[in-house]
Design an enzyme around this catalytic site. Structure first.
Site, PDB file in Angstrom:
ATOM      1  N   TYR A 193       5.756   2.098   4.881  1.00  0.00           N
ATOM      2  CA  TYR A 193       5.804   1.570   6.253  1.00  0.00           C
ATOM      3  C   TYR A 193       4.451   1.807   6.933  1.00  0.00           C
ATOM      4  CZ  TYR A 193       7.228   0.822  11.139  1.00  0.00           C
ATOM      5  OH  TYR A 193       7.313   0.361  12.442  1.00  0.00           O
ATOM      6  N   LYS A 197       1.925  -0.981   8.646  1.00  0.00           N
ATOM      7  CA  LYS A 197       1.553  -1.017  10.065  1.00  0.00           C
ATOM      8  C   LYS A 197       0.044  -0.835  10.265  1.00  0.00           C
ATOM      9  CE  LYS A 197       4.842  -2.620  11.476  1.00  0.00           C
ATOM     10  NZ  LYS A 197       5.012  -3.701  12.457  1.00  0.00           N
TER      11      LYS A 197
END
Ligand SMILES: NC(=O)c1ccc[n+]([C@@H]2O[C@H](COP(=O)([O-])OP(=O)(O)OC[C@H]3O[C@@H](n4cnc5c(N)ncnc54)[C@H](OP(=O)(O)O)[C@@H]3O)[C@@H](O)[C@H]2O)c1
Length: 332
Positions: A193, A197
């Site tokens: 993740y 991002k």
């Protein structure tokens, strides 16, 4: 490289609220992942300010419910549902091919690359990409590139089109791993993740540099919502815990999180404030950037690594087949 944060950005007014969103009538916006959370809130505020808002969903039933919710809140809303699955390059291409016809000559004024998944178990997109990188970054990279035509049509019509990327505080622990971008050797959900991002933020900054070099008016900026109570948590990592643990953690989480409504503010400021400049990053002003009104915030040093950003861009072109030819500088 060291990951000391970049120097604090210059002053930016705090105390900003959506009351300051100016008249958006005549503007057309597309918000990805508009079925819940931040995307739904952003869509409602933009519609209330007079924009025509194209809300994307991957489930028709959820999309229709979200459009109905915006119309309930804003009876005058000009909202439409568009189907989009960012985990499928074919779905991205299909949307980008059918959209220009309905947009007309003035094109697309605002693209909010909001949709995302967080800390999900290992899975792949339809095209074989790691699911978080594929959905959060590569899908939006392909979408933005395929919508450059309508965005530049807005520019040709005398407006300043914007693209807003959704990053996260998680970008700070994110690392781009060229030797294993798809995390096939070792998968850890939060680390993947963080990579996705960081990639979103580096894409926004690199797009800004490339539009500048190409002499374009298109503004590329990024925002993050701090920690906001949305389905990202309840449908994601929290949702996979046993019931009692989920309940207890959920209550603690709710006490620490700001509302989805307020989490949308940095996105709305980045998307609409007249003083926003390409390459800026907006987030909450409060302690640890977890909550509060939106201000300009700094990035990790890794997010400013222009060599890595160039590598990531070229890799995204190779993986998606979307080349952004319209941003090549025109020969003098
Ligand atoms: N909430 C936070 O504290 C927080 C913090 C930092 C960053 N963010 C970022 O904010 C953005 C919005 O998240 P949220 O918090 O509002 O969560 P959310 O309520 O779960 O919304 C996520 C949206 O993305 C959509 N989506 C997921 N996978 C998709 C796909 N393959 N194709 C198209 N759409 C897809 C979801 O659609 P479905 O309804 O079909 O699932 C939903 O509409 C994300 O990029 C997230 O990384 C959130």
């Amino acid at each position: 490289m060291s990951d000391a944060p970049t120097p604090p950005p210059g002053p930016s007014t705090s105390g900003w609220t959506p009351e300051q969103v100016g008249d958006q009538s005549g503007r057309t916006a597309l918000v990805t992942g508009a079925t819940s959370g931040l995307g739904l809130e952003v869509s409602a505020v933009l519609a209330d300010a007079g924009a025509r808002v194209l809300m994307t969903a991957r489930s028709r039933a959820k999309g229709e419910a979200a459009v109905a919710e915006v119309r309930r809140r804003v009876p005058s809303a000009r909202v439409e549902l568009e189907m989009l699955d960012l985990a499928s390059l074919a779905s991205v291409t299909e949307l980008a091919q059918r959209l220009p016809e309905g947009l007309g000559a003035s094109g697309l004024d605002l693209l909010v690359n909001n949709a995302g998944v967080m800390a999900v178990p290992h899975a792949r997109t339809e095209d074989g990409f790691e699911l978080q990188l594929g959905t959060n970054f590569l899908g939006h990279f392909a979408l933005t590139g395929r919508l450059l035509g309508p965005l530049l049509a807005s520019e040709a019509a005398g407006r300043r089109p914007r693209v807003v990327a959704l990053s996260s505080m998680a970008h700070r622990f994110g690392r781009i791993t060229p030797q294993d971008l798809m995390r096939e050797k070792r998968y850890e959900a939060w680390s993947a993740y963080g990579q996705s991002k960081l990639a979103d933020l580096m894409f926004a900054l690199e797009l800004d540099r490339r539009t500048d070099r190409a002499g374009r008016e298109l503004v590329s900026v990024a925002a993050h919502p701090g920690i906001s109570a949305t389905n990202l948590f309840t449908g994601g990592p929290l949702g996979r815990l046993p019931g009692p643990v989920r309940g207890a953690l959920g209550r603690v989480g709710e006490a620490l999180m700001q509302s989805a409504e307020m989490g949308a503010w940095p996105v709305l400021r980045a998307a609409t404030a007249p003083d926003v400049v390409g390459g800026e990053y907006y987030g909450p002003a409060g302690a640890g950037e977890r909550s509060g009104p939106p201000v300009r915030v700094g990035t990790s040093a890794r997010a400013q690594d222009t060599d890595m950003a160039r590598w990531l861009w070229q890799e995204a072109v190779r993986l998606t087949g979307v080349d952004y030819a319209d941003l090549e500088p025109t020969p003098a």
